[in-house]
Each structure stands twice: as structure tokens, then as C-alpha cells.
Design an enzyme around this catalytic site. Sequence first.
Site, PDB file in Angstrom:
ATOM      1  N   GLU A 110       0.826  -1.215   0.000  1.00  9.51           N
ATOM      2  CA  GLU A 110       0.000   0.000   0.000  1.00  9.51           C
ATOM      3  C   GLU A 110       0.859   1.264   0.000  1.00  9.51           C
ATOM      4  OE1 GLU A 110      -3.416   0.674   0.008  1.00  9.51           O
ATOM      5  OE2 GLU A 110      -3.729  -1.416  -0.503  1.00  9.51           O
TER       6      GLU A 110
ATOM      7  N   CYS B  62      -3.908 -13.478  -1.518  1.00  5.29           N
ATOM      8  CA  CYS B  62      -4.349 -12.109  -1.232  1.00  5.29           C
ATOM      9  C   CYS B  62      -4.216 -11.340  -2.531  1.00  5.29           C
ATOM     10  CB  CYS B  62      -3.471 -11.485  -0.143  1.00  5.29           C
ATOM     11  SG  CYS B  62      -3.742  -9.704   0.092  1.00  5.29           S
TER      12      CYS B  62
END
Length: 263
Positions: A152, A184
Amino acid sequence: MKIGVFDSGLGGLTVVQAMTQVIKGAQIFYVADTKNAPYGEKTPEQILQYSLNITNYLINTHQIDALILACNTATSSAIKHLREMYPSLIIIGTEPGIKPAIEQTKTGKIGVLATPATLQGDKYKTLSQTLASQKSVAIFEQACPGLVEQIEKGELESEVTQGLLETWLAPMRENNVDTIVLGCTHYPLVGQSIEKIMDCNVSLIHTGEAISRHLLTLGTQKGHLNEGDLHVHIHTTGEIQIEVVESIIENYVHIHVIEVDNH
């Protein structure tokens, strides 16, 4: 067709990117719930509430026809509840691709990289135990706390990220793992690093393509004509790294900051 897609952050954009190769004549409304990220270290009750809030926002504001949970953790915690609440909505979740991994492996050694919440979830445990019992394979599971945050922040190739991956992947490399499930939707973004660290011809399994084909099938059954332009609208509940967005999705309409808690 109006399609709502959400994830705790930018990882679900890997699913949207796959959808842009398959889906036409639709609008995609993507919600990155960066305010509450990462989901992988939250309780199932918290994740369910976040998922309900975002789903309500997408239905009320954008009148979506389909909902994609582009997050393994949210799928584990919320999909059953959402399907019961919205039976007429197309709802597709994300599950670790253990089945294709078992079909592809030549050494019978499979690695699974996932968030702590995904590996602890009943859905994953049932799936892995059922499939592993059908064919003689060894599954090497590795929780990856902190990896979503690194991605992120845009630190895909930083020393910290590479160090984490090396620590997690070394046992898989030593045990002759030839197929790794990216459990993920953020993890494809460090796929090149994983391949490099494994230092062998390793297959990486992620599920964006399968989700896209499934969505096209279900959408077509409901009358979707797969022709025309596709528009991607990106919404976020908190801060977002625009450079990471643009490295995944080249063409999008805009990025909006939204509030979903009150819907």
C-alpha cells in the site's frame, strides 16, 4: 452492467485489471477501504461490518448489479451473510487458488501465501483439507503480516519488503515448492520479486482471471451484452498511493474520497 468491487486497499485492483481484459460495456465502481486497512489483521466481526457498509454504499449510490469481494479476507468473513441479505445480486468472492495449484504442481509441493485472517478462516481450512486429501500434496502455508502495508505504501522493491519475502519463501525454496498460491489480491504486485527469490521455474496462482470469466458468465445469463466501452471509477475511504493505482490501472475516470460508515 454496473459492477461494485471492493478491497481493503489497492490489491483488488489486480482483479479489476483482469476484468478490463474480459468485461466490456460496463461501469466498475471500485472501493479501496484504506481507512480500515489492512483487513487481514482485523476480527471477522469488524471485517463483516466494513463489508456491509461498503455494499450498502455501492447499492444505494451506484445501483450495482454485481458485487465482487476482491479480498480473500472479506470473502471469508462476509460473503455468506451478503448472499443471504442480497439474494438477487450477483456476488462473487475471492478464494485462494488451491485447486488449480494442485492441478498444476509437478513436485506435489505447494506454497500458500496469505494474510493471517485468511489462513485462520474456516473457509480456507475446509478448502485446503478437502483438496489436499484428494491428491497427495504437501501444502506449505505462510502468513504474511505487514506485506499488505508495504504494498500500500508503494514499497514493492524496498529492502524491508524483500527481506520479509526472503524469510517467508526460503523454506518453500528449500522444500522444492513449484507452485505458489497468492492468497491475497495484493500479492500479484510483488509477483516478480517472489519469482526472483524462489530462483526456479515457479508458477504463481492468482484468481483475477477466474473471477472475470465467472462474472461474464453470470452477467450474460442476466442479459449483459459484452460490448462497448468499460469505465473504471475509483473510490477510497482514506489515503491512497496514486502511483500504485496507475501502475495497475492505466485508464480510470477519477479517484474520489468517500465516507461509507453512515450508509
